[in-house]
Structures are given as structure tokens and as C-alpha cells.
Design a protein around this motif. Structure first.
Motif, PDB file in Angstrom:
ATOM      1  N   VAL A  18       2.560   1.795  -3.567  1.00 56.40           N
ATOM      2  CA  VAL A  18       1.557   2.087  -4.258  1.00 56.40           C
ATOM      3  C   VAL A  18       1.105   3.811  -4.286  1.00 56.40           C
ATOM      4  O   VAL A  18       1.040   4.407  -4.995  1.00 56.40           O
ATOM      5  N   ARG A  19       0.923   4.187  -2.903  1.00 58.71           N
ATOM      6  CA  ARG A  19       0.835   5.412  -2.521  1.00 58.71           C
ATOM      7  C   ARG A  19       1.824   6.191  -3.035  1.00 58.71           C
ATOM      8  O   ARG A  19       1.671   7.285  -3.533  1.00 58.71           O
ATOM      9  N   TYR A  49       0.902  -1.070   0.051  1.00 59.54           N
ATOM     10  CA  TYR A  49      -0.072   0.037  -0.196  1.00 59.54           C
ATOM     11  C   TYR A  49       0.912   1.302   0.032  1.00 59.54           C
ATOM     12  O   TYR A  49       0.378   2.229  -0.770  1.00 59.54           O
ATOM     13  N   ARG A  61       1.801   6.759  -6.863  1.00 61.19           N
ATOM     14  CA  ARG A  61       0.605   7.573  -7.175  1.00 61.19           C
ATOM     15  C   ARG A  61       0.692   9.252  -6.845  1.00 61.19           C
ATOM     16  O   ARG A  61       0.616  10.060  -7.542  1.00 61.19           O
ATOM     17  N   ASP A  62       1.647   9.213  -5.701  1.00 65.75           N
ATOM     18  CA  ASP A  62       1.975  10.710  -5.241  1.00 65.75           C
ATOM     19  C   ASP A  62       2.916  11.272  -6.371  1.00 65.75           C
ATOM     20  O   ASP A  62       2.832  12.427  -6.313  1.00 65.75           O
ATOM     21  N   MET A  78       2.116   8.586 -10.918  1.00 63.30           N
ATOM     22  CA  MET A  78       1.590   7.676 -11.693  1.00 63.30           C
ATOM     23  C   MET A  78       0.147   7.159 -11.470  1.00 63.30           C
ATOM     24  O   MET A  78      -0.482   7.428 -10.526  1.00 63.30           O
ATOM     25  N   ASP A  79      -0.462   6.487 -12.199  1.00 63.98           N
ATOM     26  CA  ASP A  79      -2.100   6.222 -12.260  1.00 63.98           C
ATOM     27  C   ASP A  79      -1.885   5.035 -11.147  1.00 63.98           C
ATOM     28  O   ASP A  79      -1.010   4.068 -11.173  1.00 63.98           O
ATOM     29  N   GLU A  80      -3.021   5.019 -10.525  1.00 61.21           N
ATOM     30  CA  GLU A  80      -3.025   4.010  -9.164  1.00 61.21           C
ATOM     31  C   GLU A  80      -3.177   2.616  -9.907  1.00 61.21           C
ATOM     32  O   GLU A  80      -2.514   1.758  -9.140  1.00 61.21           O
ATOM     33  N   GLN A  81      -3.799   2.395 -10.873  1.00 63.43           N
ATOM     34  CA  GLN A  81      -4.025   1.146 -11.287  1.00 63.43           C
ATOM     35  C   GLN A  81      -2.451   0.662 -11.858  1.00 63.43           C
ATOM     36  O   GLN A  81      -1.990  -0.680 -11.532  1.00 63.43           O
ATOM     37  N   GLN A  82      -1.906   1.520 -12.542  1.00 65.19           N
ATOM     38  CA  GLN A  82      -0.644   1.134 -13.011  1.00 65.19           C
ATOM     39  C   GLN A  82       0.383   0.910 -11.861  1.00 65.19           C
ATOM     40  O   GLN A  82       1.245  -0.074 -11.739  1.00 65.19           O
ATOM     41  N   ALA A  83       0.243   1.601 -10.716  1.00 62.80           N
ATOM     42  CA  ALA A  83       1.183   1.741  -9.769  1.00 62.80           C
ATOM     43  C   ALA A  83       0.820   0.327  -8.850  1.00 62.80           C
ATOM     44  O   ALA A  83       1.666  -0.496  -8.177  1.00 62.80           O
TER      45      ALA A  83
END
Length: 164
Positions: free
Chosen positions: A24-25, A21, A28-29, A32-37
Motif C-alpha cells: 500500500v505504501r 502495508y 501511495r508513494d 495512488m490514493d491510499e484507499q484505492q491502494a
């Protein structure tokens, strides 16, 4: 959120902690797109499960190496014992061969000396025979031979009478 994954390295029960998590966060920050992350986090987890060694993996390898070392030492001791036994057998065999060689040497020397003596006797005999054939017979004094005539035969004819 912390995730523990079993490492597919053959050692069951080995785990490592990975906060997917938080990973991914951060991606994203960073834009990057959350799905790609999330896909990248899953890919990282799969790679880590296949390729990264944990402390438990290392401990298991060390245990296996120690077991192999013990087997190697046992094999080494066994081979050393076999080598010593083979050395002793070879020394014994070499001693027996040396004894046979010495006996054969003695027999060869006896045979050679006998043949030398026989050959010497044969050569000397032949030399003396040749020397005797080439010498004139020895001169031995012999008194003159007396004639061995029989006395004159007496006639069996009566003698003529004499006058008387």
C-alpha cells in the motif's frame, strides 16, 4: 507489516507471507490514493489465496501423487497377476480344445475311410452285376441227351395161338 493468509486451495494450514502495508505504501508513494491502494492490496490477497500455490500446497500435491502412484502400482501388479492367470487358463483351454480337435479329426478320418470302403464295394458290386448281365451265358459242353423212353408196354392181350 507482514500478513499471512490461508490459501483456499483445499490444503488447510498452508500460508504465505505478504507485506500488505509495504505494498500500500509503495502504491501511495507512486501517486495512488491510499484507499484505492488498500483495496488493490485486499484484491491481490484474495486472488493470491485462491490461485497461488505455496510450497506446502506443492508438498501436499506431491504426497497425494505418491499415494496415487502407490495405488497405481498395486493395481498394476494385481492386473498383471490376473493377466498371467487368464493366460494360463486360456492355454489350458486351448490345449483341451486342441485335444478335442485331434480326436474329432481321427474320428472323421475313420468315418471317411469306412464310407470310402463301403462306397467302393458298392460300386464294384454294381459293376460286376452289370458285367454279368451283359454277357452271354457260358457255353458248356453237354453230351447229347439220350432218349428216355419207357419200354414199350407189353400188351396184356394174349397172343394168338400158334399152330402147332
Amino acid at each position: 507489516m507482514s500478513t499471512e493468509a490461508n490459501v483456499a486451495s483445499g490444503y488447510k494450514g498452508a500460508t504465505f507471507a505478504f507485506d500488505s502495508y509495504a505494498y500500500v505504501r509503495r502504491l501511495r508513494d507512486a501517486g495512488m490514493d491510499e484507499q484505492q491502494a488498500a483495496i488493490q492490496a485486499e484484491t491481490f490477497m484474495a486472488m493470491a489465496e485462491d490461485r497461488l500455490a505455496t510450497k506446502h500446497d506443492i508438498a501436499m500435491l506431491q504426497r497425494d501423487i505418491a499415494a496415487i502412484d502407490a495405488k497405481v502400482e498395486a493395481t498394476k501388479a494385481s492386473l498383471q497377476k490376473e493377466i498371467e492367470t487368464t493366460k494360463a487358463e486360456l492355454k489350458r483351454d486351448i490345449a483341451a480344445i486342441d485335444a478335442r480337435i485331434e480326436a474329432t479329426k481321427a474320428d472323421t478320418i475313420k468315418w471317411t475311410a469306412g464310407m470310402f470302403a463301403a462306397q467302393t464295394a458298392l460300386i464294384l458290386g454294381a459293376m460286376f452285376a452289370v458285367m454279368r448281365m451283359n454277357q452271354p451265358p457260358p457255353v458248356v459242353y453237354q453230351p447229347p441227351a439220350q432218349e428216355l423212353r419207357l419200354p414199350a408196354p407189353q400188351s396184356t392181350v394174349p397172343a394168338p395161338p400158334t399152330g402147332r
